[in-house]
Design an enzyme around this catalytic site. Structure first.
Site, short mmCIF file in Angstrom:
data_model
loop_
_atom_site.label_atom_id
_atom_site.label_comp_id
_atom_site.label_asym_id
_atom_site.label_seq_id
_atom_site.Cartn_x
_atom_site.Cartn_y
_atom_site.Cartn_z
N HIS A 1 -2.20 15.67 9.13
CA HIS A 1 -0.95 16.42 9.19
C HIS A 1 -0.37 16.54 7.79
CE1 HIS A 1 -0.04 12.16 9.65
NE2 HIS A 1 1.06 12.41 8.97
N HIS B 1 3.37 16.87 5.85
CA HIS B 1 4.83 16.84 5.92
C HIS B 1 5.38 17.96 5.05
CE1 HIS B 1 5.27 12.53 7.35
NE2 HIS B 1 4.02 12.52 6.92
P1 5GP Z 1 2.13 9.60 7.91
O1 5GP Z 1 2.69 8.36 7.26
O2 5GP Z 1 0.91 9.30 8.75
O3 5GP Z 1 1.93 10.70 6.93
O4 5GP Z 1 3.30 10.11 8.84
C1 5GP Z 1 3.32 10.08 10.22
C2 5GP Z 1 4.63 10.72 10.64
O5 5GP Z 1 4.55 11.00 12.02
C3 5GP Z 1 5.85 9.83 10.44
O6 5GP Z 1 6.76 10.48 9.56
C4 5GP Z 1 6.44 9.64 11.83
O7 5GP Z 1 7.84 9.70 11.86
C5 5GP Z 1 5.81 10.78 12.61
N1 5GP Z 1 5.54 10.49 14.00
C6 5GP Z 1 4.91 9.39 14.51
N2 5GP Z 1 4.81 9.47 15.83
C7 5GP Z 1 5.39 10.64 16.20
C8 5GP Z 1 5.62 11.28 17.45
O8 5GP Z 1 5.25 10.80 18.52
N3 5GP Z 1 6.25 12.48 17.43
C9 5GP Z 1 6.67 13.06 16.26
N4 5GP Z 1 7.29 14.22 16.35
N5 5GP Z 1 6.48 12.49 15.07
C10 5GP Z 1 5.85 11.29 15.03
#
Ligand code: 5GP
Ligand code: ZN
Length: 141
Positions: A104, A106
């Site tokens: 993903h 951000h």
């Molecule tokens: P990473 O650190 O892997 O780049 O970010 C994962 C992101 O996914 C985090 O910012 C967290 O808030 C978001 N996230 C985790 N679980 C969920 C979820 O069930 N729904 C949504 N909408 N966001 C999620």
């Protein structure tokens, strides 16, 4: 595009509609939804629809679709919030800060002193070192 899914992956479950999410837009290859941990209002995630753990696991077509959607998200953020800046953040692997192991991007509005920090320990290696590393990388393209 190959369809891949993982039964217990949280973002696969969002893509399949098994878990709730606040979706902003989607296309054939990507889904853009609000990050539940939003750092600032407007913080969106662009997730791949097929299950792929990280950027290095993406086919070129999917990688292109991901960045196209990130740009679309950034344009919407710009139009709605007129922020001071927009950050794009994409983590691959726990050491890089990834916590959800489904690729993903951000896309989030930024404001002066909004508390989001990222330390960048600059090493400034000599040019010949950069040339050596670049030559290594070219062998893998
Ligand atoms: P990473 O650190 O892997 O780049 O970010 C994962 C992101 O996914 C985090 O910012 C967290 O808030 C978001 N996230 C985790 N679980 C969920 C979820 O069930 N729904 C949504 N909408 N966001 C999620
Ligand atoms: Zn997944």
């Amino acid at each position: 595009m190959k369809e891949k899914r993982e039964d217990n992956c949280v973002f696969c479950r969002i893509v399949r509609g098994e878990l709730p999410a606040t979706v902003v837009f989607e296309d054939e290859a990507t889904l853009a939804f609000m990050d539940i941990g939003s750092v600032n209002p407007g913080h969106m995630l662009v997730a791949a629809k097929p299950h792929v753990a990280n950027l290095q696991g993406m086919e070129a077509e999917l990688a292109g679709a991901m960045f196209r959607s990130a740009a679309r998200a950034a344009k919407a953020i710009e139009a709605v919030f007129r922020p001071a800046g927009i950050s794009v953040y994409q983590a691959n692997g726990a050491a890089a800060g990834q916590t959800v192991f489904h690729a993903h991007i951000h896309v989030l509005p930024r404001w002066e002193k909004d508390g989001l920090t990222f330390t960048w320990p600059v090493k400034n290696p000599p040019r010949d070192e950069l040339e050596k590393v670049a030559a290594q990388l070219r062998t893998a393209l």
